[in-house]
Motif scaffolding. Structure first.
Motif, PDB file in Angstrom:
ATOM      1  N   GLU A  70      51.906  41.878  29.106  1.00  0.00           N
ATOM      2  CA  GLU A  70      52.117  40.860  29.982  1.00  0.00           C
ATOM      3  C   GLU A  70      51.247  40.897  31.309  1.00  0.00           C
ATOM      4  O   GLU A  70      50.944  42.104  31.867  1.00  0.00           O
ATOM      5  CB  GLU A  70      53.668  40.522  30.185  1.00  0.00           C
ATOM      6  N   LEU A  71      51.140  40.011  32.181  1.00  0.00           N
ATOM      7  CA  LEU A  71      50.459  40.127  33.348  1.00  0.00           C
ATOM      8  C   LEU A  71      51.218  40.838  34.358  1.00  0.00           C
ATOM      9  O   LEU A  71      52.493  40.562  34.535  1.00  0.00           O
ATOM     10  CB  LEU A  71      50.054  38.573  33.949  1.00  0.00           C
ATOM     11  N   THR A  72      50.456  41.714  35.222  1.00  0.00           N
ATOM     12  CA  THR A  72      51.272  42.131  36.278  1.00  0.00           C
ATOM     13  C   THR A  72      51.349  41.172  37.538  1.00  0.00           C
ATOM     14  O   THR A  72      50.476  40.198  37.507  1.00  0.00           O
ATOM     15  CB  THR A  72      50.557  43.322  36.939  1.00  0.00           C
ATOM     16  N   ASP A  73      52.181  41.443  38.587  1.00  0.00           N
ATOM     17  CA  ASP A  73      52.165  40.621  39.480  1.00  0.00           C
ATOM     18  C   ASP A  73      50.604  40.291  40.357  1.00  0.00           C
ATOM     19  O   ASP A  73      50.424  39.159  40.693  1.00  0.00           O
ATOM     20  CB  ASP A  73      53.241  41.130  40.686  1.00  0.00           C
ATOM     21  N   GLN A  74      50.133  41.634  40.293  1.00  0.00           N
ATOM     22  CA  GLN A  74      48.675  41.288  41.155  1.00  0.00           C
ATOM     23  C   GLN A  74      47.886  40.492  40.097  1.00  0.00           C
ATOM     24  O   GLN A  74      46.973  39.782  40.564  1.00  0.00           O
ATOM     25  CB  GLN A  74      48.237  42.853  40.879  1.00  0.00           C
ATOM     26  N   GLU A  75      47.554  40.723  38.911  1.00  0.00           N
ATOM     27  CA  GLU A  75      46.864  39.868  37.936  1.00  0.00           C
ATOM     28  C   GLU A  75      47.234  38.567  38.020  1.00  0.00           C
ATOM     29  O   GLU A  75      46.456  37.459  38.178  1.00  0.00           O
ATOM     30  CB  GLU A  75      46.923  40.294  36.494  1.00  0.00           C
ATOM     31  N   TRP A  76      48.764  37.968  38.238  1.00  0.00           N
ATOM     32  CA  TRP A  76      49.069  36.674  38.176  1.00  0.00           C
ATOM     33  C   TRP A  76      48.679  36.108  39.448  1.00  0.00           C
ATOM     34  O   TRP A  76      48.267  34.920  39.486  1.00  0.00           O
ATOM     35  CB  TRP A  76      50.580  36.718  38.015  1.00  0.00           C
ATOM     36  N   GLU A  77      48.658  36.810  40.514  1.00  0.00           N
ATOM     37  CA  GLU A  77      48.312  36.330  41.864  1.00  0.00           C
ATOM     38  C   GLU A  77      46.752  35.792  41.880  1.00  0.00           C
ATOM     39  O   GLU A  77      46.278  34.934  42.463  1.00  0.00           O
ATOM     40  CB  GLU A  77      48.547  37.138  42.932  1.00  0.00           C
ATOM     41  N   LEU A  78      46.025  36.642  41.185  1.00  0.00           N
ATOM     42  CA  LEU A  78      44.599  36.344  41.024  1.00  0.00           C
ATOM     43  C   LEU A  78      44.474  34.846  40.077  1.00  0.00           C
ATOM     44  O   LEU A  78      43.438  34.167  40.626  1.00  0.00           O
ATOM     45  CB  LEU A  78      43.869  37.468  40.565  1.00  0.00           C
ATOM     46  N   LEU A  79      45.125  35.001  39.331  1.00  0.00           N
ATOM     47  CA  LEU A  79      44.916  33.850  38.036  1.00  0.00           C
ATOM     48  C   LEU A  79      45.619  32.684  38.445  1.00  0.00           C
ATOM     49  O   LEU A  79      45.075  31.389  38.241  1.00  0.00           O
ATOM     50  CB  LEU A  79      45.238  34.460  37.024  1.00  0.00           C
ATOM     51  N   ALA A  80      46.815  32.560  38.988  1.00  0.00           N
ATOM     52  CA  ALA A  80      47.757  31.613  39.539  1.00  0.00           C
ATOM     53  C   ALA A  80      47.086  30.423  40.141  1.00  0.00           C
ATOM     54  O   ALA A  80      47.124  29.105  39.755  1.00  0.00           O
ATOM     55  CB  ALA A  80      49.102  31.910  39.945  1.00  0.00           C
ATOM     56  N   PRO A  81      46.221  30.453  41.209  1.00  0.00           N
ATOM     57  CA  PRO A  81      45.613  29.574  41.828  1.00  0.00           C
ATOM     58  C   PRO A  81      44.532  28.452  41.119  1.00  0.00           C
ATOM     59  O   PRO A  81      44.098  27.593  41.461  1.00  0.00           O
ATOM     60  CB  PRO A  81      44.817  30.108  43.194  1.00  0.00           C
ATOM     61  N   LEU A 125      40.836  40.147  32.624  1.00  0.00           N
ATOM     62  CA  LEU A 125      41.873  41.084  32.819  1.00  0.00           C
ATOM     63  C   LEU A 125      41.407  42.424  33.308  1.00  0.00           C
ATOM     64  O   LEU A 125      41.690  43.334  34.191  1.00  0.00           O
ATOM     65  CB  LEU A 125      42.683  41.272  31.606  1.00  0.00           C
ATOM     66  N   LEU A 126      40.182  42.652  32.631  1.00  0.00           N
ATOM     67  CA  LEU A 126      39.441  43.914  33.110  1.00  0.00           C
ATOM     68  C   LEU A 126      38.905  43.877  34.410  1.00  0.00           C
ATOM     69  O   LEU A 126      39.051  44.818  35.202  1.00  0.00           O
ATOM     70  CB  LEU A 126      38.068  44.405  32.065  1.00  0.00           C
ATOM     71  N   TRP A 127      38.305  42.683  34.854  1.00  0.00           N
ATOM     72  CA  TRP A 127      37.943  42.663  36.387  1.00  0.00           C
ATOM     73  C   TRP A 127      39.164  42.718  37.108  1.00  0.00           C
ATOM     74  O   TRP A 127      39.233  43.383  38.389  1.00  0.00           O
ATOM     75  CB  TRP A 127      37.237  41.331  36.639  1.00  0.00           C
ATOM     76  N   ALA A 128      40.206  42.028  36.864  1.00  0.00           N
ATOM     77  CA  ALA A 128      41.458  41.907  37.762  1.00  0.00           C
ATOM     78  C   ALA A 128      42.148  43.619  38.030  1.00  0.00           C
ATOM     79  O   ALA A 128      42.673  43.942  39.063  1.00  0.00           O
ATOM     80  CB  ALA A 128      42.676  41.277  37.195  1.00  0.00           C
ATOM     81  N   ARG A 129      41.938  44.321  36.755  1.00  0.00           N
ATOM     82  CA  ARG A 129      42.339  45.611  36.708  1.00  0.00           C
ATOM     83  C   ARG A 129      41.408  46.811  37.565  1.00  0.00           C
ATOM     84  O   ARG A 129      41.794  47.762  38.008  1.00  0.00           O
ATOM     85  CB  ARG A 129      42.793  46.406  35.562  1.00  0.00           C
ATOM     86  N   SER A 130      40.303  46.119  38.006  1.00  0.00           N
ATOM     87  CA  SER A 130      39.453  46.896  38.854  1.00  0.00           C
ATOM     88  C   SER A 130      39.208  46.610  40.184  1.00  0.00           C
ATOM     89  O   SER A 130      38.589  47.368  40.938  1.00  0.00           O
ATOM     90  CB  SER A 130      38.002  47.037  38.081  1.00  0.00           C
TER      91      SER A 130
END
Length: 286
Positions: free
Chosen positions: A5-16, A280-285
């Motif tokens: 599942e999405l981490t909080d950091q990944e969701w903050e990038l995607l949510a807007p 997701l690869l970008w969000a983790r980097s």
């Protein structure tokens, strides 16, 4: 947070970047639904087998299909690329390559009713037939840190050199402020499959440096022509050693079982799944 599942950091990038309806009845939480999409492409399960914690599977599928047709994940990927470019975090030493993905038998039913509509893309849905069965080829351009910049899907039998130019033309990183999107790499690294006079001329016209080894038959043909054969193309072995970065990028993408084997019937849905995995690869980097 559960596994896959999405981490909080990944969701903050995607949510807007997720579209929201201004009116209508309350709907299932966006994060809950997108977690279902991520779980699906990470594990490769069928839509009907999604755990109940993600809500009705029809809701998750319908929203995924809508996002795929509207290019929501493509826009999200471009947005995170633009943020990285503004911070000077993109290495424009670009590598290109392709990988073949076996298509599951459930992905081959695009000829049935409802399998092709006016809003979908190519009629072949990027499915090619060979001795090994139905396959799709993913053409990928990644930056010097192994993060996807552009994706192109074709049938599995399509040759790499034919798709090199359309792939590079898909690189489009918007600016955070004023200015046109950046579309031109500083340098391109590719293997022998991309060694053609036409592609090298295309790169020279765009002012893009290149490191592409010459094929043996091309070397022999040039030697047979003597002084009329021209000079050999420049080739830097030290730079070429970095080409394994694109192979590692494919390795990370195929960590998603829904990418390593194609289960989606349409090219639109499968490309959206690859784009979401790339995000997701970008969000983790970053």
């Amino acid at each position: 947070m559960r596994r896959h599942e999405l981490t909080d950091q990944e969701w903050e990038l995607l949510a807007p970047l997720i579209p929201r309806a201004a009116t209508g009845r309350p709907r299932v939480s966006d994060r809950q639904v997108i977690n279902g999409m991520v779980y699906k492409i990470r594990t490769g399960v069928s839509w009907r087998d999604l755990p109940e914690r993600y809500g009705p599977w029809q809701t998750v599928y319908t929203r995924f299909r809508r996002y795929a047709l509207d290019g929501v994940f493509t826009h999200a990927l471009q947005h995170i690329q633009a943020s990285a470019d503004a911070a000077g975090d993109i290495d424009w030493l670009v590598q290109i390559d392709s990988t073949i993905v076996r298509a599951h038998q459930h992905a081959a039913a695009t000829g049935r009713k409802g399998g092709s509509t006016g809003r979908t893309n190519r009629n072949d849905h990027a499915l090619g037939r060979s001795r090994g069965g139905l396959t799709t080829k993913i053409h990928l351009a990644c930056d010097g840190r192994g993060r996807p910049l552009a994706i192109l899907l074709t049938p599995g039998q399509r040759h790499d050199s034919i798709c090199a130019r359309p792939l590079l033309e898909r690189i489009r990183v918007p600016r955070m402020g004023l200015g046109r999107p950046r579309c031109r790499p500083d340098h391109v690294i590719a293997d022998k499959a991309y060694s053609s006079r036409g592609f090298r001329a295309y790169l020279r016209r765009r002012g893009i440096a290149q490191t592409i080894p010459e094929k043996t038959d091309q070397q022999r043909h040039r030697h047979n022509r003597g002084r009329h054969g021209g000079r050999p193309p420049a080739f830097d072995r030290q730079i070429y050693r970095q080409r394994n970065i694109v192979e590692r990028c494919f390795n990370r993408l195929k960590g998603f079982r829904g990418i390593a084997t194609r289960y989606e019937k349409t090219a639109t849905s499968y490309e959206a799944a690859v784009t979401l995995a790339s995000f997701l690869l970008w969000a983790r980097s970053v």
